[in-house]
Structures are given as structure tokens and as C-alpha cells.
Motif scaffolding. Structure first.
Motif, short mmCIF file in Angstrom:
data_model
loop_
_atom_site.label_atom_id
_atom_site.label_comp_id
_atom_site.label_asym_id
_atom_site.label_seq_id
_atom_site.Cartn_x
_atom_site.Cartn_y
_atom_site.Cartn_z
N ALA A 219 -5.49 70.52 28.62
CA ALA A 219 -4.85 71.37 27.61
C ALA A 219 -4.53 70.60 26.33
O ALA A 219 -4.50 71.19 25.24
CB ALA A 219 -3.58 71.99 28.18
N GLU A 223 -4.88 71.67 22.44
CA GLU A 223 -3.70 71.67 21.58
C GLU A 223 -3.99 71.02 20.24
O GLU A 223 -3.50 71.46 19.20
CB GLU A 223 -2.55 70.95 22.29
CG GLU A 223 -1.21 71.01 21.56
CD GLU A 223 -0.11 70.31 22.31
OE1 GLU A 223 0.97 70.12 21.73
OE2 GLU A 223 -0.32 69.94 23.49
N MET A 242 -1.09 81.01 28.61
CA MET A 242 -1.82 80.16 27.68
C MET A 242 -1.94 80.83 26.31
O MET A 242 -1.75 80.19 25.27
CB MET A 242 -3.22 79.85 28.23
CG MET A 242 -4.08 78.97 27.32
SD MET A 242 -4.97 79.87 26.01
CE MET A 242 -6.24 80.67 26.97
#
Length: 507
Positions: A219, A223, A242
Motif C-alpha cells: 500500500a 500512497e 481503501m
């Protein structure tokens, strides 16, 4: 499977970062393993922060050239990519099936979706139309036109490891954008295979490096892109949790986002429904891809006068399902993506019973020969209430909830009575009910079907949903506008300067 990997240019060790023609990557290695048999397929190196910066810089430089290429010529590149997908449809479809766990037929179907969106985008490349508008001022010409945005960031999910990327990418490319793809860390090899195929087209046409790019990792990698003001549009597919994170981060920098999030899709079955059609549509919608589609059927809302008949037909159909290796076309249901998904499945079954539901087709994890990966589960059916907490939640697994209704208004209220709003269906031969379902007072979902199930969509229609599904639209119709910026132009060809609204300003 080794011959498939070889055909697609995949080795035992793969670099998961690419700026078009060049692959590199020095981050941690992640292992791609198959839920089909639990075996390792390969390892992929992830993207470091320094490498991410290189990808963005290369993409930004490529955009300067790509946006100036006439749209029909960009469409020609997409056409060639569609042709190479036709050539490699079988090995790519097998890899999709093996890495993700869906049936081979569904893997082939996913590649066909890629081909279809390429065909759609080629035609679109000659139809990026604007408007002409009559001006209130004499000798003035007004128009709207559309320009490329720049870099489009794409975050895709494991369940459609290649198709959803292509929905975004084919449209973005013909619109003059370049793309950076953060593929799911659960299915990285299919992404590298797609990039390998694009590189063949890029080399044949001497395209600049950076039109199509890949970043790989967890993730955190997504990001970086989500927070990056150099990426004006983020298209993200995944869970509601999410999507809320991505949407918030993009909004903080006043960027644009396309969010394709969870579904909690229902079929209403009326007294006028065709029972055979209802059974086929419901079963495929509920167990296809092992219930891991955002359009999977989660709930069946059945009129009380035919409830037992429909329930018995579904129970009988579930008894005929074959569960096993998805590359064996005799099997209907493959594995869940991983053991975390199995835990979520088991939790949902326990929870529905705890809340007062009744399991009429019991689930369970399958063990023994052919099930060594630990990811195979039995599709289950539970009688439940729409108000149950677990029913309000999307579980990415083959669990189907049955419930009764008495009046049509009650059925619509149940259908709409969940936070998600992606896909919906009604089974009926009653014209009034069908039209009511499709009216403003009917389904509140982005997709509403009559006499077909909730699962599966054609490229020609814009795909997406409402409420906590995110509100985004991808694929067909006028979804291309999300990948461009609109500009209003006024051209004065008079010798005077009249102001709008009749305002006088003399000097």
C-alpha cells in the motif's frame, strides 16, 4: 505453466518497476504464489522511493510528446496492442487463471475484455468531441474542447488483475495521457506480462519511454502516487476502506479520482420470474470467481409466494457444483485468493448464524488431494435478514443470503437498503415491475439489469456504482471525459469588445 511464463517473457526473477521499455527494481522481493496449488510462480522486486521518482519523471517527459500525437494515431497504437492481446490471449488467460484462481474460461474472458476495450478506444480516438455554443455577444464564437490530463495513476485489485487496468489505460492513452499502474501485490506477474506485450508495440513503433509504466509493492507504493500532485487523476479499484483512504488523500491536493469500490448486489425474484433463468443467473453471480467479483450476487430477495420453490432450485443447483483446479474446465468454482480470504469467509458464516441466520447449504474449507493450497471453500447459502450486520457488509467469498418480500415496494427497499450501490437485477416477465425497477424510484445502483444477473458487464456501457461504491465510471459510454480536462473557449472576431451580461465599461 512454465511454457506460459516463457511465452509471456516472465523469468524466475522479475523486475516489478518499468518505464515502458525498461524494467528495473531494487526493492524487497515479493513472492507470487498460486492459490490453485499453493506453488510459487515467481518473485518480483518492488519499487523503491527513488525508483518511483524515476518513473514519474519519465512519465511526465513522455507526456510532453504523447499529448501532441494526433488522437487517431494514438488509437492506432491501442489497435496494435489489441492485436497482440489476441495473439497472446491463451497464455495470458492461463496466467490470470493460475495467479488469481478464477476459472480458465473467466481468464480468457478477462483478456477478451482487454481486447474489447481496445476496439472501443480505437473508435473513440476519432470521436473526442467538444461542443459549439451560441454566444450572447455578436461576432463571438464559443466552444468547449477537451485536453489530456497528464499522468493517470491506476491502482488495480487482484480479482480482475488485467481487465480493469485496460479499461483505464486504453481510454487514457487515446485521450493523450500516460499511465502508471500500481498492480495488486497478489497478482504482479500478470501486470509484468501486460507490460511485456506493450513493449513489443512500443519497440515496433519507436515510442518514447514512459507511456506505460508499472510500480509494484504494498500500500505504501500506492500512497506515494495517491499523494503526488504530479498525478492529476487516480483511478482506484478495491475495498471501500481503501477507497475512502485514496479519495481523502487525492481530495486533499484537489486532484481527481475514479473510485470503483465494493458491491452488495441483489437479485429481486418476482412471481413472474423464469425459474430456470433465475437459477442460472443467481448461481453464476454468486459462485463465479468464487464470489470475488465486485458484481458478485450477495443477496436474493424472493417473493414469499415462490420462496420455497426458488430456494429448493438453488439448493439443488449448489449440489451439482464441482470445486477444484480452475484450469480444469469441468470445475465451476476455483479457490479464494489466499488464506486471509478464507478466514473472512469463515467469519461471515459464523457471524450470520450468530445473528440468527440459517445455513441451508453449509460451507467449509476443503482439504485433501487437489486442495493443498488451503484456499478452496464450499459455496454456502444462508437464510438471513437484510438488517444483519454481516449482510450489510461485503464478504469477498461465495456466500449467498436469501430473504423474503411481500410487496414490490418492500423488495426495492431491501435492494437499496445497504451502503453499497454497484449492481442489481430483477427477474420478472412483468413489464410494469421491470420499468419500475429501472425508474428513479427503483434500484439506486449504477447498474440495474432485467432478466440477467448482477455479474458481468459489457464494454459499451460505463461501469461503476453509487453510494459507498464510489461513484466512479470506467470503460464505455462517455467515461473518457474523466481522463481529460474541459476547456471553454470564446473567440471574438468583431472589431469591438462587448462584455457579457450587457455590462458597460468605457475608458
Amino acid at each position: 505453466m512454465q511454457d506460459v511464463l516463457t511465452k509471456l517473457g516472465l523469468q524466475a526473477q522479475n523486475n516489478g518497476t518499468s518505464t515502458g521499455k525498461n524494467f528495473f527494481g531494487s526493492g524487497d522481493a515479493i513472492t507470487s504464489w498460486s492459490p490453485v496449488d499453493g506453488k510459487t510462480i515467481g518473485t518480483v522486486t518492488t519499487t523503491t522511493s527513488e525508483e518511483y521518482e524515476k518513473v514519474v519523471a519519465t512519465a511526465a517527459e513522455a507526456f510532453k510528446t504523447w499529448k501532441e500525437v494526433p488522437a487517431p494515431q494514438r488509437g492506432e497504437i491501442v489497435r496494435q496492442y489489441g492485436d497482440i492481446l489476441r495473439e497472446y490471449k491463451e497464455p495470458l488467460g492461463k496466467l490470470v487463471s493460475y495467479e488469481m484462481g478464477k476459472s480458465y474460461q473467466e481468464g480468457l474472458g478477462e483478456v477478451q475484455e482487454m481486447i474489447d476495450i481496445c476496439d472501443f478506444a480505437v473508435g473513440l480516438s476519432r470521436q473526442l468531441y467538444g461542443l459549439t455554443i451560441k454566444s450572447e455577444r455578436p461576432a463571438h464564437h464559443m466552444q468547449e474542447q477537451w485536453h489530456p490530463l497528464g499522468i493517470v495513476g491506476i491502482i488495480s485489485a487482484f480479482n480482475f488483475p488485467v481487465a480493469v487496468w485496460s479499461w483505464n489505460t486504453a481510454l487514457a492513452w487515446v485521450c493523450g495521457d500516460v499511465t502508471i499502474w500500481k498492480a495488486s501485490e497478489k497478482t504482479p506477474l500478470t501486470a509484468i506480462a501486460c507490460q511485456n506485450l506493450f513493449n513489443k508495440v512500443a519497440e515496433a513503433n519507436d515510442l518514447p519511454e514512459g507511456i506505460s509504466n508499472i510500480i509494484t509493492g504494498n500500500a505504501q507504493v500506492g500512497e506515494w502516487m495517491t499523494k503526488d500532485g504530479r498525478v492529476p487523476l487516480i483511478s482506484a479499484t478495491g475495498s471501500i476502506r481503501m477507497g475512502k483512504i485514496v479519495g481523502t488523500e487525492v481530495a486533499k491536493r484537489l486532484g481527481k479520482s475514479i473510485l470503483e469500490l465494493g458491491g452488495n448486489n441483489a437479485i429481486i425474484v418476482t412471481p413472474d420470474a423464469d425459474l430456470k433463468m433465475t437459477t442460472i443467473g443467481t448461481v453464476f453471480g454468486a459462485v463465479g470467481t468464487a464470489g470475488q467479483r465486485c458484481t458478485s450476487t450477495r443477496r436474493v430477495i424472493i417473493h414469499d409466494s415462490i420462496y420455497d420453490k426458488v430456494k429448493d432450485a438453488l439448493v439443488k443447483a449448489y449440489g451439482q457444483l464441482s470445486i477444484g483446479d480452475p484450469l480444469d474446465e469441468k470445475n465451476h468454482v476455483g479457490p479464494l485468493i489466499d488464506k486471509d480470504a478464507v478466514k473472512a469467509y469463515q467469519y461471515a458464516l459464523d457471524k450470520v448464524v450468530e445473528e440468527g441466520g440459517n445455513l441451508i447449504v453449509e460451507g467449509g474449507v476443503l482439504e485433501g488431494p487437489g486442495y493443498e493450497s488451503g484456499c478452496y471453500v464450499k459455496p454456502a447459502i444462508a437464510e438471513a435478514k437484510n438488517s444483519f450486520e454481516i449482510v450489510q457488509h461485503e464478504t469477498f467469498a461465495p456466500i449467498l443470503y436469501l430473504m423474503k418480500y411481500s410487496t414490490f415496494e418492500e423488495a426495492i427497499a431491501l435492494q437499496n437498503g445497504v451502503p453499497q450501490g454497484l449492481s442489481s437485477a430483477i427477474m420478472t416477465n412483468n413489464m410494469r415491475e421491470a420499468h419500475q425497477f429501472l425508474s428513479a424510484s427503483g434500484s439506486d445502483c449504477g447498474i440495474a439489469n432485467v432478466n440477467i444477473g448482477t455479474s458481468g458487464a459489457e464494454i459499451g456501457g460505463a461501469f461503476g456504482g453509487e453510494k459507498e461504491t464510489g461513484g466512479g465510471r470506467e470503460s464505455g459510454s462517455d467515461a473518457w471525459k474523466a481522463y481529460m480536462r474541459r476547456q471553454t473557449n470564446t473567440l471574438n472576431y468583431s472589431p469591438d469588445l462587448p462584455l457579457a451580461q450587457g455590462i458597460k465599461f468605457d475608458i
